[in-house]
Design a protein around this motif. Structure first.
Motif, PDB file in Angstrom:
ATOM      1  N   VAL A 141       6.162   1.635  -7.101  1.00  0.00           N
ATOM      2  CA  VAL A 141       5.201   2.275  -6.197  1.00  0.00           C
ATOM      3  C   VAL A 141       5.113   3.756  -6.563  1.00  0.00           C
ATOM      4  O   VAL A 141       6.104   4.479  -6.494  1.00  0.00           O
ATOM      5  N   THR A 142       3.932   4.202  -6.953  1.00  0.00           N
ATOM      6  CA  THR A 142       3.731   5.593  -7.363  1.00  0.00           C
ATOM      7  C   THR A 142       2.507   6.177  -6.673  1.00  0.00           C
ATOM      8  O   THR A 142       1.675   5.453  -6.117  1.00  0.00           O
ATOM      9  N   VAL A 143       2.394   7.490  -6.728  1.00  0.00           N
ATOM     10  CA  VAL A 143       1.240   8.179  -6.147  1.00  0.00           C
ATOM     11  C   VAL A 143      -0.041   7.722  -6.828  1.00  0.00           C
ATOM     12  O   VAL A 143      -1.040   7.424  -6.168  1.00  0.00           O
ATOM     13  N   SER A 144      -0.027   7.647  -8.153  1.00  0.00           N
ATOM     14  CA  SER A 144      -1.229   7.257  -8.888  1.00  0.00           C
ATOM     15  C   SER A 144      -1.656   5.835  -8.555  1.00  0.00           C
ATOM     16  O   SER A 144      -2.857   5.543  -8.452  1.00  0.00           O
ATOM     17  N   LEU A 145      -0.695   4.927  -8.359  1.00  0.00           N
ATOM     18  CA  LEU A 145      -1.039   3.544  -8.026  1.00  0.00           C
ATOM     19  C   LEU A 145      -1.714   3.463  -6.663  1.00  0.00           C
ATOM     20  O   LEU A 145      -2.721   2.769  -6.504  1.00  0.00           O
ATOM     21  N   ILE A 146      -1.191   4.169  -5.675  1.00  0.00           N
ATOM     22  CA  ILE A 146      -1.774   4.131  -4.333  1.00  0.00           C
ATOM     23  C   ILE A 146      -3.146   4.798  -4.325  1.00  0.00           C
ATOM     24  O   ILE A 146      -4.065   4.349  -3.625  1.00  0.00           O
ATOM     25  N   GLU A 147      -3.323   5.847  -5.113  1.00  0.00           N
ATOM     26  CA  GLU A 147      -4.631   6.485  -5.173  1.00  0.00           C
ATOM     27  C   GLU A 147      -5.638   5.602  -5.908  1.00  0.00           C
ATOM     28  O   GLU A 147      -6.828   5.629  -5.602  1.00  0.00           O
ATOM     29  N   ASP A 148      -5.168   4.803  -6.857  1.00  0.00           N
ATOM     30  CA  ASP A 148      -6.040   3.803  -7.490  1.00  0.00           C
ATOM     31  C   ASP A 148      -6.476   2.763  -6.458  1.00  0.00           C
ATOM     32  O   ASP A 148      -7.617   2.288  -6.483  1.00  0.00           O
ATOM     33  N   TYR A 149      -5.562   2.420  -5.561  1.00  0.00           N
ATOM     34  CA  TYR A 149      -5.888   1.469  -4.494  1.00  0.00           C
ATOM     35  C   TYR A 149      -6.929   2.068  -3.550  1.00  0.00           C
ATOM     36  O   TYR A 149      -7.830   1.368  -3.091  1.00  0.00           O
ATOM     37  N   ARG A 150      -6.809   3.362  -3.277  1.00  0.00           N
ATOM     38  CA  ARG A 150      -7.797   4.043  -2.443  1.00  0.00           C
ATOM     39  C   ARG A 150      -9.190   3.938  -3.082  1.00  0.00           C
ATOM     40  O   ARG A 150     -10.177   3.618  -2.404  1.00  0.00           O
ATOM     41  N   ASP A 151      -9.257   4.177  -4.389  1.00  0.00           N
ATOM     42  CA  ASP A 151     -10.536   4.081  -5.106  1.00  0.00           C
ATOM     43  C   ASP A 151     -11.068   2.642  -5.070  1.00  0.00           C
ATOM     44  O   ASP A 151     -12.281   2.425  -4.972  1.00  0.00           O
TER      45      ASP A 151
END
Length: 380
Positions: A141-151
């Motif tokens: 779980v990383t910041v970039s992964l969660i922000e990809d989920y947001r997109d």
């Protein structure tokens, strides 16, 4: 902590054989099952009653192999007792990191109730779609992964048959579920980084909130309604701001009277799951009728289908040219309170909002009404 002892045990199985397994006492942590265990089956077998020399030799070799594994496991356990504090911490971090974040998210969702359970279910469905059917471990779980989920959410299609793109506010609702999960995981030390604090957000889009003016409200209730119960609960919502879902489940045990203070509703809100204590007027209380058994519903004959069928007809008969749903009565309550001079913080509490920001949309509505009124006067 007492030293663990590893012992070889035998368990009778089919065809006169016995399965060998290791017995740990006290139990040891198993990374794969994420739980403590006392047994490790070795998939090694011996004959219970050897029939010939070959079976005896096979037993000897199997027992020797099992003993080597037992000794290795015993050494591993003994080694753990001489780890430094830092090494032990790293082992715990490694074990937790290999746990499933996705399963943790699902278990958190399963604890929800009512409509909230359904919303969490949809949010989890979209997260699984984003992961393309793969699991997700805490260590990944990383910041970039969660922000990809947001997109992903901002472009995702609805689960409904129309397959329209998710509205921005729906995407925000689903995104907030993963943020809640990240916050809980960090609090429980399953995540060593507060990812929730580092990720971006989805800006809420202000939605249209239809409401009635005081004149329209009085006109509606002066108009005969096709369904008496619908009229009662509509008036109750306008007088209290209570949602339909909470009115539908309201029981007499949630109605209280405090001497020299008046009537109250003390209940758990179905949407937010938060407990609310709302004072209600005598006029609102009189709509409830004669008190019955404490666990009985106040509006026991209430049916949502009847509401959806009667309300549009009633509004049309009253001559109000607005799209009025039952939830508009809650909006009407808020705007009428603001118009009457009630401060926004009090209204926020009365509506059971977790944040006054949710209530501020009504203040903007009133400000616009004031602006429109000001512009009606011109000397040119």
């Amino acid at each position: 902590m007492s030293k663990s002892i590893v012992t070889i045990r035998k368990k009778a199985i089919s065809q006169g054989r016995m399965s060998l397994y290791l017995d740990f006492y006290p139990p040891v942590w198993n990374v794969e099952s994420n739980d403590y265990t006392r047994r490790e089956f070795l998939k090694i077998y011996v004959y219970q009653k050897p029939a010939d020399q070959y079976q005896k030799i096979a037993n000897t070799e199997s027992l020797h192999t099992a003993e080597l594994i037992r000794a290795r496991r015993q050494n591993e356990i003994n080694k753990s007792e001489i780890y430094s504090a830092f090494e032990k911490e790293q082992l715990v971090i490694q074990a937790v990191g290999n746990e499933s974040f996705l399963q943790y998210y699902k278990k958190l969702g399963e604890k929800k109730i009512g409509n909230n359970l359904s919303i969490w279910g949809c949010a989890i469905f979209h997260f699984e779609a984003f992961l393309k059917g793969n699991d997700l471990l805490f260590k990944d779980v990383t910041v970039s992964l969660i922000e990809d989920y947001r997109d992903y959410l901002l472009k995702a299609k609805s689960l409904r048959k129309n397959k329209k793109q998710l509205s921005r506010n729906t995407a925000l609702s689903y995104y907030n579920k993963i943020k809640t999960t990240l916050k809980a995981a960090y609090k429980e030390d399953k995540l060593k980084t507060d990812i929730n604090a580092k990720i971006g957000s989805i800006k809420e889009m202000e939605s249209q909130r239809n409401f009635m003016t005081l004149e329209e409200t009085r006109r509606l209730f002066a108009t005969p309604c096709p369904n008496l119960t619908v009229r009662k609960i509509s008036m109750f919502s306008v007088l209290t701001g209570v949602r339909y879902s909470d009115i539908a489940k309201l029981t007499w045990s949630e109605l209280h009277y405090i001497k020299d203070d008046g009537h109250y509703i003390i209940f758990r809100q179905k949407k937010t799951e938060g407990t609310a204590s709302i004072p209600i007027s005598d006029e609102a209380f009189e709509l409830l009728g004669k008190r019955r058994g404490e666990n009985e519903k106040v509006f026991k004959d209430l049916n949502k289908w009847d509401v959806d069928r009667a309300l549009p007809v009633w509004v049309a008969l009253s001559g109000i040219n607005k799209h009025i749903t039952f939830h508009c009565f809650r909006h009407t309550y808020a705007t009428l309170q603001l118009t009457a001079g009630t401060d926004i913080f009090t209204i926020s509490k009365m509506l059971g909002h977790k944040s006054v920001k949710t209530t501020q949309i009504y203040a903007k509505v009133i400000d616009q009404k004031k602006r429109d009124a000001a512009n009606k006067i011109s000397l040119l």
